[in-house]
Enzyme design. Structure first.
Site, PDB file in Angstrom:
ATOM      1  N   HIS A  28       2.545 -34.044 -25.614  1.00  0.00           N
ATOM      2  CA  HIS A  28       3.629 -33.124 -25.991  1.00  0.00           C
ATOM      3  C   HIS A  28       4.919 -33.926 -25.954  1.00  0.00           C
ATOM      4  O   HIS A  28       5.327 -34.394 -24.900  1.00  0.00           O
ATOM      5  CB  HIS A  28       3.688 -31.946 -25.012  1.00  0.00           C
ATOM      6  CG  HIS A  28       2.421 -31.138 -24.983  1.00  0.00           C
ATOM      7  ND1 HIS A  28       2.185 -30.100 -25.849  1.00  0.00           N
ATOM      8  CD2 HIS A  28       1.312 -31.243 -24.215  1.00  0.00           C
ATOM      9  CE1 HIS A  28       0.984 -29.584 -25.603  1.00  0.00           C
ATOM     10  NE2 HIS A  28       0.430 -30.258 -24.618  1.00  0.00           N
TER      11      HIS A  28
ATOM     12  N   ASP B 285      -2.593 -35.327 -22.019  1.00  0.00           N
ATOM     13  CA  ASP B 285      -1.889 -34.037 -22.014  1.00  0.00           C
ATOM     14  C   ASP B 285      -0.468 -34.210 -21.457  1.00  0.00           C
ATOM     15  O   ASP B 285       0.045 -33.355 -20.739  1.00  0.00           O
ATOM     16  CB  ASP B 285      -2.670 -32.980 -21.227  1.00  0.00           C
ATOM     17  CG  ASP B 285      -2.179 -31.559 -21.513  1.00  0.00           C
ATOM     18  OD1 ASP B 285      -1.316 -31.372 -22.399  1.00  0.00           O
ATOM     19  OD2 ASP B 285      -2.667 -30.626 -20.834  1.00  0.00           O
TER      20      ASP B 285
ATOM     21  N   ARG C 292       7.897 -32.780 -27.281  1.00  0.00           N
ATOM     22  CA  ARG C 292       9.036 -31.855 -27.096  1.00  0.00           C
ATOM     23  C   ARG C 292      10.091 -31.879 -28.203  1.00  0.00           C
ATOM     24  O   ARG C 292      11.073 -31.146 -28.111  1.00  0.00           O
ATOM     25  CB  ARG C 292       9.733 -32.107 -25.750  1.00  0.00           C
ATOM     26  CG  ARG C 292       8.825 -32.054 -24.532  1.00  0.00           C
ATOM     27  CD  ARG C 292       8.160 -30.706 -24.383  1.00  0.00           C
ATOM     28  NE  ARG C 292       7.439 -30.600 -23.109  1.00  0.00           N
ATOM     29  CZ  ARG C 292       6.337 -29.880 -22.943  1.00  0.00           C
ATOM     30  NH1 ARG C 292       5.816 -29.192 -23.951  1.00  0.00           N
ATOM     31  NH2 ARG C 292       5.753 -29.814 -21.780  1.00  0.00           N
TER      32      ARG C 292
END
Lengths: 428, 335
Positions: A64, A307, A66
């Site tokens: 991720h 992750d 962002r």
């Protein structure tokens, strides 16, 4: 761009079944040659890799970054730099940005930000459904055309079995996998950690293992029904590993990934309400951790992913119930895999390269994962014996949320090469 | 012999030793008497400033703490979440640090998040007392329940206590389980399986599936409050059926081999988990529990402030000597 000669390292390339001391010569952004005693071509930069391992660059199927939306936590550029420092030459960015990466323009933005950064490659993953709302399919064709390598509503499960079915069917047209965050939302609702003795003691709402396993089973059945390729994100339970094993034995197109924290930590880590132990799926029990390890050993779980989930200090400096899920992982993954799986003898170094590079490339059909001549010059030089202590202040990631602060690890990246260029080189 | 101290905070009974729990109960004994005086005040915490920080609605616990503080002569301030800067989005840490900047000594906190008291205690210098955190612990409730049991049975060790009802969502249940098992009681939990926490037997308790089993087995029942929203969330079918299957009624109690002591932490749902004739009956100690709550909280405040448990020898500061009465008047069931 100068050619690079990597001299005298232990070259491990599971894609060709090779493991031995050799030189690797990179030219024009490609692997030009791998062999013994390649002379130094004129003008080549020489990197001494004696005592080191030389492997195809690591590939992370699940991060991720962002951006867009929460650039204070991470950006494509900082995430790609953190990836390079962790030995990754490519990462796959999940679409739960703000706005959601559910259209070709958003995919194109990620691609262009990654090009500007010029560090690790960043492959966008498109959303399965518009806005990740679980209702209407996103335009997979346009997503793939703009550069998406897979689709996922990660962070949210695909609740509707009908939508999951049609996603698997429709994705076949484009040859991409559908990656699912497996979680029955009615069982998991409000849960802050694994449901077990620790959640009982801490008085926190638990997420039972069955919440994951129900969706794992459903997804495998739908992959069988549709012939589509389902990729199961961040597997955390023993039951999930058993279901995947059975699915693979039946010849169903299911692949799976697991994260270092799930083969390293257990729910006891939530004691004291440490929000850096709060993640979803949650840290589970010792039997689950062992099953993940065995799954990685026997190939039931194909790939190791991080992750990587950056969060701000303030967001984690909260009551456990009110803190967000997730930890960063790009800069600790290699050390954790070597320390937790290779040093104890569960995985060999070639197994590691397979789980962290060759298999991920195969699953998402990415360039890399190999040092075959003509393949992209995405290469990692790592010291598998380096001893170091995790200090988040030294991270390239913008965020610091890790449960591994202060942990002594073995093994880390020395040089990371992407497209034939050194994008990270450890000082000293 | 060294006296065990409580440390800086009281966040739960799980981290306490049996000796520490007994210290609190023993210290509470002389404080019971203070509340029986015409002038209900001792100077033990004179000059101390205490903030009661209640993020959740509470009547009994908040007032009980406030009485305990005032009867120890502390200066107290009550902060409720509504109407404070919390409603403007201020974090728990910032709220507490701002309070601390006004030079306070103790914080009593009630919060809907499990672990909130511990979280706060690790981040501020003041003593922190947990007045209930989420589904985690409510240590002073556990202590007052134990004090009430000890008043009646003169012992805790070997007592059979059944905690009945919604164990899953209950901080009272957890504090009772920790406290009672540490002091050697036998503890059972009884309720619908949908309201029992996972692996609860690993806390050292027996699971009794039917209320009839609990009534046959126990010396005392601690009947927990059943919240209506649990029915709406699908944990049990209806209040009516709950009363029929799990309600503590005189009819059921009549089949017990002995008289059972009945405790309830309040507020009661009469006619749901407990019938009125039980709640108001001769074996109910529900109001003595409330009385004991003030004494237990005085003891906790006093000990955390550094007070010596050896009161009888401690001169003027001792409430027992100042009243000229060395031993407390224990509740002996005369109510």
């Amino acid at each position: 761009m100068k050619p690079i000669l990597i001299r005298g390292g232990r070259v491990i390339d599971p894609s060709r079944g090779t493991d031995g001391v050799a030189d690797v010569y990179l030219e024009g952004g490609k692997v030009a040659a791998v062999g013994r005693d390649i002379g130094t071509p004129d003008g080549a930069m020489v990197l001494d890799a004696s005592g080191k391992i030389v492997t195809p660059g690591l590939i992370d199927l699940h991060v991720h970054l962002r951006e867009p939306g929460q650039e204070e936590l991470e950006t494509v550029a900082t995430g790609a730099m953190a990836a390079a420092a962790g030995g990754f030459t490519a990462v796959c960015a999940m679409p739960n940005t703000d706005p959601v990466t559910d259209n070709q323009a958003a995919i194109g933005f990620i691609v262009s930000q990654a090009q500007r950064a010029g560090k690790a490659r960043v492959y966008p993953i498109g959303a399965i459904s518009l806005g990740q709302k679980g209702q209407q399919l996103a335009e997979f064709g346009e997503l793939v055309g703009a550069g998406a390598v897979a689709v996922s509503d990660d962070g949210k499960p695909v609740v509707s079995s009908h939508l999951m079915r049609t996603a698997l069917e429709y994705a076949r047209t484009f040859g991409i996998p559908v990656a699912d965050h497996c979680e029955d939302p009615t069982l998991a609702a409000g849960g802050a950690m694994h449901e077990g003795i620790v959640s009982t003691r801490l008085g926190l709402k638990g997420i039972p293992s069955a919440a994951e396993e129900i969706m794992v089973a459903r997804n495998i059945l739908l992959a069988e029904l549709t012939g589509g390729h389902v990729h199961l994100c961040h597997m955390s339970t023993r039951g999930s590993v058993e279901l995947i094993r059975r699915g693979k034995e039946s010849g169903i197109r299911v692949t799976a990934e697991a994260c270092p924290h799930h083969f390293t930590l257990t729910h006891e880590r939530c004691e004291g309400y440490d929000t850096n132990a709060k993640m979803n799926p949650p840290l589970r029990e010792p039997k689950d951790r062992e099953a993940i390890r065995q799954g990685l050993r026997d190939g039931t779980i194909d790939a190791i992913c991080t992750d990587h989930a950056p969060h701000h200090y303030d967001a984690k400096e909260r009551e456990f119930d009110n803190a967000p899920n997730g930890i960063i992982g790009l800069e600790t993954a290699l050390g954790l895999v070597i320390s937790e799986l290779v040093v104890p003898g569960l995985l060999t170094l070639p197994d590691l390269v397979n789980r962290m590079s060759t298999a991920p490339a195969r699953i998402f059909n990415l360039p890399g994962g190999t040092l075959a001549a003509g393949s992209p010059a995405d290469v990692l030089i790592a010291d598998p014996a380096a001893e170091w202590v995790v200090n988040p202040a030294e991270f390239f990631s913008k965020s610091r949320n890790t449960p591994f602060t202060g942990r002594r690890l073995t093994g880390r990246a020395d040089v990371t090469i992407v497209r034939g260029q050194v994008v990270f080189q450890r000082a000293g | 012999m060294s006296t065990p101290s409580l440390g800086k905070d009281l966040v739960g009974l799980e981290p306490l030793s049996a000796e520490q729990i007994l210290l609190i109960l023993d210290t509470a004994e002389p404080f019971k008497e203070v509340s029986e005086r015409a002038i209900k005040k001792v100077p033990a915490l004179r000059g101390k400033t205490i903030v009661n920080l209640f993020f959740e609605a509470s009547t009994r616990t908040r007032i009980s703490f406030e009485f305990a503080e005032k009867r120890l002569s502390a200066d107290t301030v009550n902060v409720a979440a509504a109407g404070s800067s919390v409603s403007k989005g201020e974090t728990l840490v910032d709220t507490a640090k701002n309070l601390e900047a006004m030079r306070i000594d103790m914080v009593v906190i009630r919060h809907e998040a499990s672990g909130a008291a511990q979280f706060l205690g690790q981040r501020i210098r003041s003593n922190v007392i947990n007045a209930g955190d989420g589904k985690h612990e409510h240590p002073t409730q556990g202590l007052l329940d134990m004090l009430t049991l000890r008043d009646r049975f003169k012992r805790i060790k070997g007592l059979k206590v059944a905690i009945c009802g919604d164990i899953l969502h209950s901080r009272v249940a957890r504090s009772n389980i920790w406290g009672l098992t540490k002091l050697g009681a036998e503890v059972a939990v009884c309720g619908p399986a949908s309201l029992l926490p996972r692996n609860v037997q690993d806390l050292g308790v027996t699971i009794l599936p039917r209320i009839e089993d609990a009534i046959q087995w126990a010396d005392a029942l601690n009947v927990l409050r059943l919240q209506l929203e649990r029915m709406e969330a699908g944990f049990f079918p209806s209040l009516r059926e709950y009363n029929r299957v799990f309600g503590v009624t005189n009819e059921r109690l009549a089949r017990a081999p002995k008289d059972l002591l009945i405790l309830h932490p309040g507020p009661m749902n009469r006619g749901v988990e407990i019938d009125s004739d039980v709640a108001d009956g001769p074996h109910s100690v529900i109001l003595p529990q409330v009385t004991n709550g003030v004494a237990v909280r005085m003891a906790v405040l006093y000990l955390l402030a550094g007070g010596s448990p050896d009161w009888a020898q401690s001169g003027d500061e001792s409430p027992s000597t100042s009243s000229g009465q060395a031993l407390p008047r224990a509740e002996r069931g005369e109510r």
